[in-house]
Write a protein that holds these residues in place. Structure first.
Motif, short mmCIF file in Angstrom:
data_model
loop_
_atom_site.label_atom_id
_atom_site.label_comp_id
_atom_site.label_asym_id
_atom_site.label_seq_id
_atom_site.Cartn_x
_atom_site.Cartn_y
_atom_site.Cartn_z
N LEU A 116 2.02 -48.87 31.45
CA LEU A 116 2.08 -48.45 30.04
C LEU A 116 0.82 -48.82 29.29
CD1 LEU A 116 5.78 -49.36 29.14
CD2 LEU A 116 4.82 -47.09 29.59
N GLU A 117 0.26 -49.98 29.61
CA GLU A 117 -0.97 -50.39 28.92
C GLU A 117 -2.12 -49.47 29.29
OE1 GLU A 117 0.61 -53.42 26.66
OE2 GLU A 117 -1.34 -52.49 26.59
N CYS A 118 -2.09 -48.91 30.50
CA CYS A 118 -3.12 -47.95 30.91
C CYS A 118 -2.95 -46.63 30.18
CB CYS A 118 -3.07 -47.72 32.42
SG CYS A 118 -3.58 -49.16 33.39
N LYS A 144 4.98 -37.38 23.92
CA LYS A 144 5.63 -37.80 25.18
C LYS A 144 5.09 -39.14 25.64
CE LYS A 144 6.60 -36.17 29.89
NZ LYS A 144 6.37 -35.05 30.86
N LYS A 145 3.77 -39.32 25.54
CA LYS A 145 3.15 -40.59 25.95
C LYS A 145 3.65 -41.74 25.08
CE LYS A 145 -1.16 -38.69 27.84
NZ LYS A 145 -2.64 -38.59 27.65
N LEU A 146 3.75 -41.51 23.79
CA LEU A 146 4.20 -42.57 22.90
C LEU A 146 5.69 -42.87 23.12
CD1 LEU A 146 3.54 -44.60 20.75
CD2 LEU A 146 3.82 -42.82 19.01
N SER A 147 6.45 -41.86 23.46
CA SER A 147 7.88 -42.07 23.78
C SER A 147 8.03 -43.02 24.95
CB SER A 147 8.56 -40.74 24.09
OG SER A 147 8.61 -39.90 22.97
N VAL A 148 7.15 -42.88 25.95
CA VAL A 148 7.18 -43.76 27.12
C VAL A 148 6.81 -45.19 26.71
CG1 VAL A 148 6.11 -44.25 29.36
CG2 VAL A 148 6.68 -41.90 28.74
N VAL A 149 5.78 -45.31 25.88
CA VAL A 149 5.36 -46.63 25.40
C VAL A 149 6.50 -47.33 24.67
CG1 VAL A 149 3.83 -47.81 23.75
CG2 VAL A 149 2.92 -46.01 25.22
N LEU A 150 7.22 -46.59 23.84
CA LEU A 150 8.30 -47.16 23.06
C LEU A 150 9.58 -47.32 23.85
CD1 LEU A 150 7.76 -45.13 19.74
CD2 LEU A 150 7.07 -47.48 20.21
N GLY A 151 9.64 -46.70 25.02
CA GLY A 151 10.84 -46.78 25.85
C GLY A 151 11.99 -45.97 25.30
N LEU A 152 11.69 -44.87 24.62
CA LEU A 152 12.74 -44.04 24.03
C LEU A 152 13.32 -43.08 25.05
CD1 LEU A 152 11.05 -43.14 20.61
CD2 LEU A 152 13.09 -44.57 20.93
N GLY A 173 16.61 -49.70 20.60
CA GLY A 173 16.17 -50.92 21.25
C GLY A 173 14.68 -51.11 21.38
N VAL A 174 13.89 -50.41 20.60
CA VAL A 174 12.43 -50.53 20.70
C VAL A 174 11.96 -51.91 20.29
CG1 VAL A 174 10.22 -49.56 19.91
CG2 VAL A 174 12.15 -48.05 20.35
N ASP A 175 12.77 -52.60 19.47
CA ASP A 175 12.39 -53.94 19.02
C ASP A 175 12.36 -54.96 20.15
OD1 ASP A 175 15.19 -53.41 19.02
OD2 ASP A 175 15.51 -55.33 18.03
N GLU A 176 12.91 -54.61 21.33
CA GLU A 176 12.85 -55.53 22.46
C GLU A 176 11.40 -55.74 22.90
OE1 GLU A 176 15.23 -57.32 23.91
OE2 GLU A 176 16.59 -56.59 22.35
N ARG A 177 10.62 -54.69 22.86
CA ARG A 177 9.21 -54.81 23.25
C ARG A 177 8.31 -55.07 22.05
NH1 ARG A 177 4.81 -50.83 26.07
NH2 ARG A 177 3.32 -52.50 26.43
N PHE A 178 8.73 -54.60 20.90
CA PHE A 178 7.92 -54.76 19.69
C PHE A 178 8.75 -55.52 18.64
CE2 PHE A 178 6.43 -50.96 21.88
CZ PHE A 178 5.07 -51.23 21.99
N PRO A 179 8.81 -56.84 18.78
CA PRO A 179 9.70 -57.67 17.94
C PRO A 179 9.44 -57.57 16.44
CG PRO A 179 8.88 -58.92 19.83
CD PRO A 179 8.10 -57.65 19.78
N PHE A 180 8.25 -57.15 16.04
CA PHE A 180 7.98 -57.07 14.59
C PHE A 180 8.96 -56.13 13.90
CE2 PHE A 180 5.72 -53.11 15.56
CZ PHE A 180 5.85 -52.36 14.39
N LEU A 181 9.51 -55.18 14.65
CA LEU A 181 10.44 -54.21 14.07
C LEU A 181 11.72 -54.87 13.57
CD1 LEU A 181 9.99 -51.34 16.70
CD2 LEU A 181 9.25 -51.29 14.31
N ARG A 182 12.07 -56.03 14.14
CA ARG A 182 13.32 -56.71 13.74
C ARG A 182 13.23 -57.23 12.31
NH1 ARG A 182 13.49 -60.45 19.16
NH2 ARG A 182 13.72 -58.75 20.68
N THR A 183 12.05 -57.67 11.92
CA THR A 183 11.89 -58.27 10.59
C THR A 183 11.17 -57.34 9.60
OG1 THR A 183 9.83 -59.32 11.32
CG2 THR A 183 11.88 -60.60 11.53
#
Length: 463
Positions: A18-20, A232-240, A101-111
């Motif tokens: 994903l980072e690539c 599509k690429k961003l959807s993969v990054v976000l895990g949607l 559940g995107v906040d699992e990888r990007f915790p800033f979304l929780r707050t």
């Protein structure tokens, strides 16, 4: 190898993949010219630039010496808060990401909470007032002699909107502080026919503004392969999941969130990490298509309806020349404050920033890196256009002015001289420029072309 270890290994491989796919940039790297009409002015230009006094007051024109005698400028309002539509979309997108559940990888979304209250809908921000005040100072320095420590010959016009009116006051504050050494105040004239003509033109409203087919090139690109690919690429990054994948509107919302939070909040925007060079270029081109076809060259009425403004500019220049020839007093400067919808049609009416071939959904690769119209550079917050009128006289060997005056003009966009379509140069004889635009100046039938009710016909006379 245990199942737990295999899971860990697969997770590490997935993260590397994903980072690539999506490089996450440092937040500070996003203060660039990448946000279409939501780009702050001093993300483009150096606010600390040293502006020399009278740097635009004199120049040589052949064997003649030219001195500025009048300045006529139109400015877009300063940086503002998002519109109510986008404020609501920001909250809706945030809710969608949490639910998936995107906040699992990007915790800033929780707050994260939306920093833009609904009541802040399009009002000017402190940053916007700072932009305008600094621009007032910069104009005062470039054309210092024009004001000659006297603000009585300066006129200020604004649209009726709060963001434009507040911008005019902030600009005048910076201008007067620089000219007089103390802050002065003014009551701007309110003129929506000149500064907000798009809101007073029935034909434009019905055939362009409220007609989705009028911006079909924008729609084609929005739902075309380039946008679908980055979504599509961003959807993969976000895990949607596929059914809740990133949409074109989601991309635009993230674009807006990054721009507004980065500009208007002290902490910047963590939403910017979802944008990289590839999707910034695609999103920006998508938005440029909308601006270009709706406000610039897509439809004749878009540029034609700016004729009250074009006419008022050149009528003012005519009056200055007449008064100067008669050795009478005249206005030193006129500053008008409007909107992106003011500047874009004006630019089109003057023939500026016209791409050949035109911007279309199927020629992104042609225009990706090399196009004249790029809204972030042409229509940023506090974007500005100015016409400077100069009197030019020959000088004899004793440095005495001869009585053979000629008038020339310069066009400026965002404080920089640009080529004038009338002659293809940065300096043109006024008569040549005046003749080039005579149709818009002398035959401006605004209410007729706009198919406005007859009872409004007297308004144009107020310019």
């Amino acid at each position: 190898m245990s199942a737990f270890t295999r899971t860990q290994l697969l997770l590490i491989i997935l993260i590397i993949f994903l980072e690539c796919v999506h490089v996450i940039y440092p937040l500070s790297s996003f203060q660039t010219a990448s946000y279409s009409t939501k780009t702050p002015y001093f993300w483009l230009y150096n606010a600390k630039e040293t502006v020399a006094d009278d740097s635009e007051t004199w120049f040589d024109y052949g064997d003649k010496a030219c001195q500025v005698i009048h300045l006529n400028a139109v400015l877009r309002h300063g940086a503002r808060y998002p519109s109510l539509k986008w404020i609501k979309r920001m909250s809706t997108l945030h809710k969608k990401l949490l639910e998936n559940g995107v906040d699992e990888r990007f915790p800033f979304l929780r707050t994260w909470t939306n920093p833009f209250p609904e009541e802040s809908d399009k009002i000017i921000a402190e940053l916007g007032q700072q932009e305008q005040e600094l621009l007032g100072e910069r104009f005062a320095r470039r054309f210092n002699l024009l004001f000659d420590e006297d603000m009585d010959s300066v006129r200020v016009v604004s649209s009726s909107k709060q963001r434009s009116h507040a911008s005019s006051l902030a600009f005048y504050s910076g201008l007067s502080q620089t000219v007089l050494g103390e802050e002065n105040t003014i009551k701007p004239e309110i003129n929506d026919i000149a500064m907000r003509f798009h809101d007073n033109c029935v034909h434009f409203s019905e055939t362009v503004d409220k007609n989705k087919t009028a911006t079909s090139e924008y729609s084609k690109f929005k739902y075309g392969p380039e946008v679908a690919d980055i979504a599509k690429k961003l959807s993969v990054v976000l895990g949607l999941p596929e059914e809740a994948g990133v949409t074109p509107d989601d991309l635009n919302t993230i674009h807006q969130l990054c721009a507004f939070e980065e500009a208007l909040t002290e902490s910047g925007s963590q939403w910017c990490q979802f944008l990289n060079e590839e999707n910034l270029e695609v999103i920006q081109y998508m938005n440029d298509l909308k601006q270009y076809w709706k406000k610039m060259y897509g439809h004749d009425i878009s540029s034609a309806m700016s004729c009250p403004l074009v006419s008022s500019i050149f009528t003012a220049l005519d009056k200055v020349i007449q008064a100067n020839n008669a050795d009478e007093d005249f206005e030193a400067a006129v500053f008008g404050f409007g909107h992106a919808e003011t500047l874009a049609p004006l630019y089109a009416a003057l023939g500026l920033f016209k791409d050949d071939p035109q911007l279309k959904a199927d020629n992104f690769k042609i225009h990706q890196n090399n196009r004249q119209f790029r809204a972030s550079k042409v229509l940023p917050f506090s974007g500005n256009f100015a016409v400077a009128l100069f009197q030019c006289d020959s000088v004899d060997e004793q440095d005495v002015m001869n009585d053979d005056s000629e008038y020339v003009v310069k066009f400026y966009v965002n404080e920089k001289p640009v080529n004038i379509p009338a002659c293809g140069k940065k300096v043109c004889p006024y008569d040549q420029v005046r003749d080039y635009y005579k149709g818009q100046v002398d035959k401006c039938e605004f209410h007729k072309m706009c198919r406005n009710p007859k009872q409004d016909s007297k308004k144009h006379e107020e310019l």
